[in-house]
Design a protein around this motif. Structure first.
Motif, PDB file in Angstrom:
ATOM      1  N   ILE A 189      30.425  49.853  25.204  1.00  0.00           N
ATOM      2  CA  ILE A 189      30.763  51.201  24.746  1.00  0.00           C
ATOM      3  C   ILE A 189      31.806  51.146  23.623  1.00  0.00           C
ATOM      4  O   ILE A 189      31.805  51.982  22.716  1.00  0.00           O
ATOM      5  CB  ILE A 189      31.248  52.073  25.931  1.00  0.00           C
ATOM      6  CG1 ILE A 189      31.235  53.560  25.539  1.00  0.00           C
ATOM      7  CG2 ILE A 189      32.619  51.647  26.410  1.00  0.00           C
ATOM      8  CD1 ILE A 189      31.465  54.465  26.733  1.00  0.00           C
ATOM      9  N   ASN A 190      32.675  50.127  23.657  1.00  0.00           N
ATOM     10  CA  ASN A 190      33.637  49.937  22.555  1.00  0.00           C
ATOM     11  C   ASN A 190      32.898  49.701  21.248  1.00  0.00           C
ATOM     12  O   ASN A 190      33.267  50.242  20.203  1.00  0.00           O
ATOM     13  CB  ASN A 190      34.541  48.726  22.822  1.00  0.00           C
ATOM     14  CG  ASN A 190      35.503  48.955  23.958  1.00  0.00           C
ATOM     15  OD1 ASN A 190      35.671  50.073  24.432  1.00  0.00           O
ATOM     16  ND2 ASN A 190      36.135  47.896  24.414  1.00  0.00           N
ATOM     17  N   ARG A 191      31.879  48.842  21.309  1.00  0.00           N
ATOM     18  CA  ARG A 191      31.128  48.510  20.100  1.00  0.00           C
ATOM     19  C   ARG A 191      30.468  49.746  19.496  1.00  0.00           C
ATOM     20  O   ARG A 191      30.452  49.922  18.272  1.00  0.00           O
ATOM     21  CB  ARG A 191      30.073  47.450  20.435  1.00  0.00           C
ATOM     22  CG  ARG A 191      29.312  46.936  19.219  1.00  0.00           C
ATOM     23  CD  ARG A 191      28.376  45.799  19.563  1.00  0.00           C
ATOM     24  NE  ARG A 191      27.284  46.213  20.428  1.00  0.00           N
ATOM     25  CZ  ARG A 191      27.136  45.853  21.692  1.00  0.00           C
ATOM     26  NH1 ARG A 191      28.024  45.059  22.255  1.00  0.00           N
ATOM     27  NH2 ARG A 191      26.111  46.264  22.404  1.00  0.00           N
ATOM     28  N   ILE A 192      29.930  50.601  20.355  1.00  0.00           N
ATOM     29  CA  ILE A 192      29.281  51.819  19.872  1.00  0.00           C
ATOM     30  C   ILE A 192      30.272  52.684  19.107  1.00  0.00           C
ATOM     31  O   ILE A 192      29.996  53.167  18.006  1.00  0.00           O
ATOM     32  CB  ILE A 192      28.688  52.611  21.055  1.00  0.00           C
ATOM     33  CG1 ILE A 192      27.527  51.832  21.673  1.00  0.00           C
ATOM     34  CG2 ILE A 192      28.224  53.986  20.612  1.00  0.00           C
ATOM     35  CD1 ILE A 192      26.982  52.462  22.936  1.00  0.00           C
ATOM     36  N   VAL A 193      31.459  52.879  19.682  1.00  0.00           N
ATOM     37  CA  VAL A 193      32.468  53.748  19.062  1.00  0.00           C
ATOM     38  C   VAL A 193      33.009  53.125  17.782  1.00  0.00           C
ATOM     39  O   VAL A 193      33.109  53.791  16.739  1.00  0.00           O
ATOM     40  CB  VAL A 193      33.613  54.023  20.059  1.00  0.00           C
ATOM     41  CG1 VAL A 193      34.764  54.762  19.363  1.00  0.00           C
ATOM     42  CG2 VAL A 193      33.101  54.838  21.239  1.00  0.00           C
ATOM     43  N   LEU A 194      33.358  51.835  17.829  1.00  0.00           N
ATOM     44  CA  LEU A 194      33.968  51.187  16.661  1.00  0.00           C
ATOM     45  C   LEU A 194      32.993  51.086  15.491  1.00  0.00           C
ATOM     46  O   LEU A 194      33.374  51.288  14.330  1.00  0.00           O
ATOM     47  CB  LEU A 194      34.498  49.809  17.045  1.00  0.00           C
ATOM     48  CG  LEU A 194      35.673  49.814  18.028  1.00  0.00           C
ATOM     49  CD1 LEU A 194      36.045  48.397  18.436  1.00  0.00           C
ATOM     50  CD2 LEU A 194      36.890  50.527  17.427  1.00  0.00           C
ATOM     51  N   GLU A 195      31.733  50.767  15.782  1.00  0.00           N
ATOM     52  CA  GLU A 195      30.745  50.697  14.703  1.00  0.00           C
ATOM     53  C   GLU A 195      30.528  52.070  14.073  1.00  0.00           C
ATOM     54  O   GLU A 195      30.344  52.191  12.854  1.00  0.00           O
ATOM     55  CB  GLU A 195      29.430  50.137  15.234  1.00  0.00           C
ATOM     56  CG  GLU A 195      29.488  48.643  15.524  1.00  0.00           C
ATOM     57  CD  GLU A 195      28.173  48.107  16.067  1.00  0.00           C
ATOM     58  OE1 GLU A 195      27.251  48.924  16.295  1.00  0.00           O
ATOM     59  OE2 GLU A 195      28.072  46.881  16.264  1.00  0.00           O
ATOM     60  N   ALA A 196      30.556  53.124  14.879  1.00  0.00           N
ATOM     61  CA  ALA A 196      30.406  54.476  14.339  1.00  0.00           C
ATOM     62  C   ALA A 196      31.600  54.848  13.463  1.00  0.00           C
ATOM     63  O   ALA A 196      31.436  55.496  12.417  1.00  0.00           O
ATOM     64  CB  ALA A 196      30.247  55.482  15.478  1.00  0.00           C
ATOM     65  N   CYS A 197      32.800  54.440  13.874  1.00  0.00           N
ATOM     66  CA  CYS A 197      33.992  54.697  13.049  1.00  0.00           C
ATOM     67  C   CYS A 197      33.869  53.998  11.696  1.00  0.00           C
ATOM     68  O   CYS A 197      34.185  54.580  10.650  1.00  0.00           O
ATOM     69  CB  CYS A 197      35.248  54.225  13.777  1.00  0.00           C
ATOM     70  SG  CYS A 197      35.738  55.213  15.194  1.00  0.00           S
ATOM     71  N   ARG A 198      33.405  52.757  11.717  1.00  0.00           N
ATOM     72  CA  ARG A 198      33.277  52.008  10.464  1.00  0.00           C
ATOM     73  C   ARG A 198      32.226  52.634   9.554  1.00  0.00           C
ATOM     74  O   ARG A 198      32.359  52.598   8.328  1.00  0.00           O
ATOM     75  CB  ARG A 198      32.952  50.549  10.767  1.00  0.00           C
ATOM     76  CG  ARG A 198      34.111  49.824  11.460  1.00  0.00           C
ATOM     77  CD  ARG A 198      33.822  48.363  11.712  1.00  0.00           C
ATOM     78  NE  ARG A 198      34.908  47.765  12.486  1.00  0.00           N
ATOM     79  CZ  ARG A 198      34.785  47.319  13.729  1.00  0.00           C
ATOM     80  NH1 ARG A 198      33.608  47.376  14.340  1.00  0.00           N
ATOM     81  NH2 ARG A 198      35.822  46.811  14.370  1.00  0.00           N
ATOM     82  N   ARG A 199      31.174  53.199  10.163  1.00  0.00           N
ATOM     83  CA  ARG A 199      30.197  53.903   9.333  1.00  0.00           C
ATOM     84  C   ARG A 199      30.811  55.117   8.645  1.00  0.00           C
ATOM     85  O   ARG A 199      30.380  55.525   7.575  1.00  0.00           O
ATOM     86  CB  ARG A 199      28.994  54.339  10.181  1.00  0.00           C
ATOM     87  CG  ARG A 199      28.078  53.200  10.582  1.00  0.00           C
ATOM     88  CD  ARG A 199      26.746  53.706  11.074  1.00  0.00           C
ATOM     89  NE  ARG A 199      26.867  54.546  12.252  1.00  0.00           N
ATOM     90  CZ  ARG A 199      26.844  54.106  13.500  1.00  0.00           C
ATOM     91  NH1 ARG A 199      26.707  52.805  13.739  1.00  0.00           N
ATOM     92  NH2 ARG A 199      26.934  54.932  14.513  1.00  0.00           N
TER      93      ARG A 199
END
Length: 295
Positions: free
Chosen positions: A199-209
């Motif tokens: 779930i961390n990866r989902i949030v962090l990747e969305a932030c980077r987008r």
């Protein structure tokens, strides 16, 4: 090449040292060290660089580690298939589940599974999804629950899809919104799970987008604790909508995250092409009955 030496080497790498590896394989530290040394002698090359405070993989060690994981996984699959061929009725279900969502989604299935298959032993392993995938690759478990998308190394059966919910203090300036985008959270401290939670990866990747790297105020593996921290105004946490309303008594607002590619889609996964025991196939059948919709 002895399997026990390969197993000892893999555990030294995975556990980060000889002493912890010895605990994992139920042997003494000297036995594990001797097994790794025998493997290096047999292969004619050092696998670990022991010059520093912590042993690290040599180039040859990286090759052997990668191959050893697959070899050990195939061995376990072979033994499981032979067990089924012998007609053993008891069997063992080796299942990995993440802490987030498991009590809600899977606890009812355990009772049903036990009622149908009372003589099957259930060995449960609990970690974040990323760690579970590593253990599954090594063949230490048969099935795991993980978030989609997953590597092509795995096949999967969908379980459930849910939007993520941002959890923030009732007095937060954004608390009055019906929906939130990650762009709204630029500059806000986030509350994340420990390393290894997908779930961390989902949030962090969305932030980077969205073009930013968020500040992380705290990390925890405990859902209730993260909700309490959010209620105290320390930052913003994220949970699937299904789970968000079931944890914590803190004064918080739960707002759906209106953001593409941040859906929480959980599935049961297994190694592509791997043999699945009768116990594992029975669990998959039960999952399909409880969640017939594809994920």
């Amino acid at each position: 090449m002895e399997i026990r030496n390969l197993r000892a080497f893999v555990e030294v790498v995975r556990q980060g040292g000889f002493s912890r590896a010895a605990e994992t394989v139920f042997a003494t530290q000297s036995t594990v060290s001797k097994a790794v040394k025998q493997l290096e002698t047999e292969l004619g090359t050092p696998l670990l660089d022991r010059s520093g405070h912590r042993s690290t993989l040599t180039t040859a060690g990286e090759v052997v580690y990668r191959r050893a994981i697959r070899l050990l996984g195939e061995r376990d699959s072979m033994l499981a298939e032979l067990e089924d061929l012998r007609g053993l009725r008891r069997g063992t279900l080796r299942l990995g589940l993440p802490p987030v969502g498991s009590s809600t989604l899977f606890a009812p299935l355990f009772a049903a599974y036990r009622q149908r298959h009372p003589r099957v032993d259930i060995k449960l392993t609990e970690h974040g999804s990323d760690r579970l995938e590593e253990i599954l690759r090594a063949g230490e478990i048969d099935l795991a629950a993980s978030l989609l998308p997953v590597s092509e190394d795995f096949e999967w059966q969908g379980v459930r899809r849910e939007p993520l919910v941002a959890i923030l203090a009732e007095k937060h300036p954004l608390a009055g919104r019906d929906r939130l985008n990650l762009s709204d959270l630029r500059g806000e401290p986030l509350l994340l799970f420990e390393t290894g939670f997908a779930i961390n990866r989902i949030v962090l990747e969305a932030c980077r987008r969205e073009g930013f790297d968020p500040a992380v105020a705290a990390r925890s593996s405990q859902i209730d604790f993260l909700v309490e921290l959010a209620g105290a105004g320390l930052g913003i946490a994220f949970l699937p909508r299904l789970i968000a309303g079931r944890h914590g008594e803190a004064a918080v607002r739960r707002i759906v995250l209106d953001e593409p590619s941040t859906e929480w889609a959980i599935a049961i996964i297994w190694r592509r092409g791997a043999y699945l025991s009768h116990a594992a196939r029975a669990w998959l059948a039960l999952v399909r009955e409880a969640a017939p919709q594809p994920a």
